[in-house]
Design a protein around this motif. Structure first.
Motif, short mmCIF file in Angstrom:
data_model
loop_
_atom_site.label_atom_id
_atom_site.label_comp_id
_atom_site.label_asym_id
_atom_site.label_seq_id
_atom_site.Cartn_x
_atom_site.Cartn_y
_atom_site.Cartn_z
N PHE A 48 61.13 109.52 59.55
CA PHE A 48 60.47 110.83 59.68
C PHE A 48 59.35 110.67 60.70
N HIS A 49 59.31 111.57 61.68
CA HIS A 49 58.36 111.37 62.77
C HIS A 49 57.70 112.69 63.16
N SER A 50 56.42 112.63 63.53
CA SER A 50 55.76 113.80 64.13
C SER A 50 54.42 113.34 64.72
N TYR A 51 53.76 114.25 65.38
CA TYR A 51 52.40 113.96 65.85
C TYR A 51 51.42 114.39 64.76
N LEU A 52 50.39 113.56 64.58
CA LEU A 52 49.35 113.87 63.59
C LEU A 52 48.00 113.55 64.21
N LYS A 53 46.97 114.23 63.74
CA LYS A 53 45.63 113.92 64.26
C LYS A 53 44.83 113.10 63.25
N ILE A 54 44.06 112.14 63.79
CA ILE A 54 43.07 111.43 62.97
C ILE A 54 41.74 111.62 63.68
N LYS A 55 40.79 112.18 62.99
CA LYS A 55 39.46 112.48 63.59
C LYS A 55 39.61 113.15 64.96
N LYS A 56 40.45 114.18 65.00
CA LYS A 56 40.67 115.02 66.19
C LYS A 56 41.40 114.32 67.34
N LYS A 57 41.81 113.05 67.15
CA LYS A 57 42.57 112.38 68.21
C LYS A 57 44.04 112.40 67.83
N MET A 58 44.90 112.57 68.84
CA MET A 58 46.34 112.71 68.57
C MET A 58 47.02 111.34 68.43
N TYR A 59 47.86 111.22 67.41
CA TYR A 59 48.62 109.99 67.16
C TYR A 59 50.09 110.35 66.98
N SER A 60 50.94 109.38 67.30
CA SER A 60 52.37 109.52 67.00
C SER A 60 52.60 108.76 65.70
N ALA A 61 53.11 109.46 64.67
CA ALA A 61 53.28 108.81 63.35
C ALA A 61 54.76 108.73 62.99
N ILE A 62 55.16 107.60 62.42
CA ILE A 62 56.56 107.44 62.02
C ILE A 62 56.65 106.76 60.66
N ARG B 31 48.20 105.64 69.00
CA ARG B 31 47.62 106.64 69.89
C ARG B 31 48.64 107.08 70.92
N THR B 32 48.64 108.35 71.24
CA THR B 32 49.62 108.84 72.23
C THR B 32 49.08 108.70 73.65
N HIS B 33 47.80 108.42 73.77
CA HIS B 33 47.21 108.30 75.10
C HIS B 33 47.86 107.16 75.87
N LYS B 34 48.20 107.41 77.15
CA LYS B 34 48.94 106.45 77.95
C LYS B 34 48.23 105.11 78.09
N ARG B 35 46.90 105.16 78.17
CA ARG B 35 46.18 103.91 78.44
C ARG B 35 46.10 102.98 77.23
N GLU B 36 46.45 103.49 76.05
CA GLU B 36 46.39 102.66 74.84
C GLU B 36 47.47 101.58 74.89
N ARG B 37 47.12 100.37 74.49
CA ARG B 37 48.11 99.30 74.48
C ARG B 37 48.91 99.35 73.19
N PRO B 38 50.16 98.79 73.21
CA PRO B 38 50.98 98.88 72.01
C PRO B 38 50.39 98.17 70.79
N GLU B 39 49.46 97.21 71.02
CA GLU B 39 48.89 96.50 69.86
C GLU B 39 48.10 97.44 68.96
N LYS C 24 41.42 104.23 53.00
CA LYS C 24 42.06 105.55 53.07
C LYS C 24 42.01 106.08 54.49
N MET C 25 42.94 106.96 54.81
CA MET C 25 42.99 107.56 56.13
C MET C 25 43.34 109.02 55.95
N VAL C 26 42.59 109.90 56.64
CA VAL C 26 42.90 111.34 56.55
C VAL C 26 43.68 111.74 57.80
N PHE C 27 44.83 112.37 57.61
CA PHE C 27 45.67 112.83 58.72
C PHE C 27 45.67 114.36 58.74
#
Ligand SMILES: Nc1ncnc2c1ncn2[C@@H]1O[C@H](COP(=O)(O)OP(=O)(O)OP(=O)(O)O)[C@@H](O)[C@H]1O
Length: 546
Positions: free
Chosen positions: A4-18, A28-36, A88-91
């Motif tokens: 199950f996949h979608s985009y979700l925000k954590i503290k107003k920043k966009m993330y790809s969640a699976i 993070r969906t931002h291009k400059r973020e490294r895969p680690e 805990k993490m709020v999405f």
């Protein structure tokens, strides 16, 4: 189940969640973020998922925002892998429909992975445990965790010693998935005796029969450490921390444990998991019992006093070695989560044709991976001993993080027998001191260690009635004993002569010196997974097995 996949925000920043079959990941969906920067939580370690912004500390608070959901999960403490924290993490989802889908998907998968999780627990609190801290620890730190995880709890505060044991022996426990103690090793021992006793009664097995193969217990035991000593918790989790233990209970961990049954002739005395010790440790315990008013410091006081007395005791030790195909007490391995040695033992127990434990009670053992039949031989040693210790586990504790026998296994059907022969105070101090550092405490000429299945001890002189010994000593032994202690000013200062020590069985003094001990493989299960960490310990001075 499909991912199950979608985009979700954590503290107003966009993330790809699976969400896949084993874990929940976001990056993070931002291009400059490294895969680690991918965050991953295994599904087995998610404690709960709830709609809205949820707090449980310091008290439960829910703000019902339409697009948010909160995920509670296990996190390892930065400086100690064994210490678990509730994180805990709020999405935030794009809309409430997507939020509901995430909550439903996560809940279903947690349930699927959580078949071992307890639904209903019976909790015993010793209100006097750990100088009265147990009740506060439970109600201020643990109760809300069980509530968050949806566990139904029945709490009983004990009013007397052995109430928990008697309750387990007598009451209907069919609606419970486990029993939990909030207290110290004494409370754990009560629960263990109750469960083992009940299982034998239901299986029509006499606990008084030293040769009987005992029935394993189906209910797991949880330990919320809140006592002055919590050795069993430390040796099975790696840390004495109530939150860590509660989280292990919630995720439904299961750690089998070997148990020693102690008999005097044909009479059952006690079960032990951590230590059955004669000589030094028996003397320290029986002396410390006279000074209970001192609190935990009494062990240091009595330890020092008994050390100065420098007593040794005569006797005959007979021990049945575990088959040579198995590991040994000086192989420099550590029993850790997923231990291979213990897993082999589990496989043997689960396969009826190769049930080596049954064979053991008949005197032979077939080692794994070989066709060779290895006889579990009985050996004996007669002499004067300063300490005789048998332990089913490392018996690690905060003061001795590697424990009495660092390479002992929790669930391999064996115990380690450590024999310390008569020696000087300085030599014994060297041995004791090595329990607290990296040096091998067995690499001393007056110390022997064996991996065993059973032990018999006969004090010299033998006596039908242990208690009447002192008055019936043969003259030469009386002379030796008096010489041994009276020859030294320090010994005289610290107490009179004694021919016989007491056995210390998991912190309780036993009434008989002549005992038989037999290891019962994986007789109980704890809500734990063994200590997390590497199985091989690298030591500078690696000593091969002697
Ligand atoms: N309500 C009670 N009153 C008196 N004793 C109790 C009660 N409940 C349990 N006990 C007994 O108290 C003993 C010690 O309890 P526990 O191990 O929980 O605490 P502790 O602080 O580690 O103890 P210790 O004083 O031995 O260090 C146990 O053997 C148990 O049988």
């Amino acid at each position: 189940m499909d991912p199950f996949h979608s985009y979700l925000k954590i503290k107003k920043k966009m993330y790809s969640a699976i969400l896949n079959g084993r874990s929940f990941k976001w990056t993070r969906t931002h291009k400059r973020e490294r895969p680690e920067s991918i965050e991953t939580i295994p599904l087995v370690e998610i404690i709960a998922v709830q709609k809205g912004l949820v707090e449980i500390v310091p008290c439960k608070k829910i703000i019902n925002t339409p697009n948010d959901f909160t995920v509670f999960f296990v996190k390892r403490a930065p400086k100690c892998q064994q210490r678990w924290i509730l994180d805990k993490m709020v999405f935030t989802a794009e809309d409430s429909n997507l939020r509901d889908q995430w909550v439903s998907q996560l809940s279903q998968r947690i349930e699927q992975h959580g078949q071992q999780r307890p639904q209903r627990l019976l909790v015993f609190i010793n209100p006097f445990g750990g100088r009265g801290k147990a009740r506060k620890i439970y109600y201020s730190r643990i109760a809300q965790l069980f509530e968050l995880a949806g566990i139904n709890v029945h709490v009983l505060e004990t009013e007397r010693a052995n109430q928990a044991r008697d309750y387990i022996l007598q009451k209907d426990l069919s609606s419970f998935d486990g029993v939990v103690c909030v207290g110290g090793d004494g409370m754990f021992s009560e629960l263990m005796h109750g469960l083992i006793g009940r299982s034998q009664r239901e299986a029509c097995i006499s606990e008084d029969d030293p040769e009987a193969t005992l029935q394993g217990c189906s209910l797991r035991i949880g330990i919320i450490p809140a006592g002055s000593t919590n050795c069993v918790c430390f040796a099975t989790v790696g840390v004495n921390d109530p939150i860590t233990s509660a989280l292990h209970i919630i995720v439904g961990d299961s750690q089998p444990l070997d148990v020693c049954a102690v008999h005097h002739k044909k009479q059952f005395i006690k079960y032990s998991v951590s230590m059955v010790g004669y000589g030094f440790y028996g003397d320290v315990l029986s002396d410390s019992d006279k000074h209970r008013w001192m609190g935990p410091i009494r062990y240091d006081y009595s330890g020092f006093k008994v050390f100065l007395q420098n007593r040794s005791y005569q006797g005959i030790i007979e021990y049945q070695l575990a088959g040579t195909g198995q590991s040994n007490p000086r192989d420099n391995t550590r029993c850790r989560t997923g231990c291979m040695v213990c897993s082999e033992s589990t496989e043997r127990l689960c396969s009826p044709e190769e049930n080596a434990f049954d064979n053991v009670s008949q005197g032979s053992y077939k080692s794994q991976g070989s066709d060779e039949e290895v006889i579990d031989e009985w050996h004996s040693a007669e002499g004067t001993f300063k300490a005789i210790n048998m332990t089913c586990m490392s018996s690690a504790c905060p003061k001795s993080p590697d424990g009495l026998s660092p390479c002992a296994h929790l669930a391999d059907g064996t115990a380690d027998l450590i024999i310390v022969r008569k020696c000087s105070r300085v030599s014994f101090l060297r041995h004791l001191f090595r329990h607290t550092n990296q040096k091998d405490q067995f690499d001393l000429p007056f110390v022997d260690v064996f991996r065993v299945k059973a032990l018999k001890f006969t004090p010299i002189p033998q006596d039908d009635d242990d208690e009447s010994l002192e008055s019936t000593l043969p003259v030469h032994l009386e002379y030796e004993s008096v010489e041994q202690t009276k020859s030294s000013f320090l010994a005289r200062l610290c107490g009179g002569p004694s021919m016989r020590s007491k056995w210390n069985c998991d912190g309780e003094v036993m009434p008989h010196a002549a005992i038989n001990v037999r290891v019962h493989s994986q007789l109980i299960k704890l809500f734990a997974r063994g200590i997390e960490g590497p199985c091989i310990k690298r030591r500078e001075s690696w000593m091969p097995y002697r």
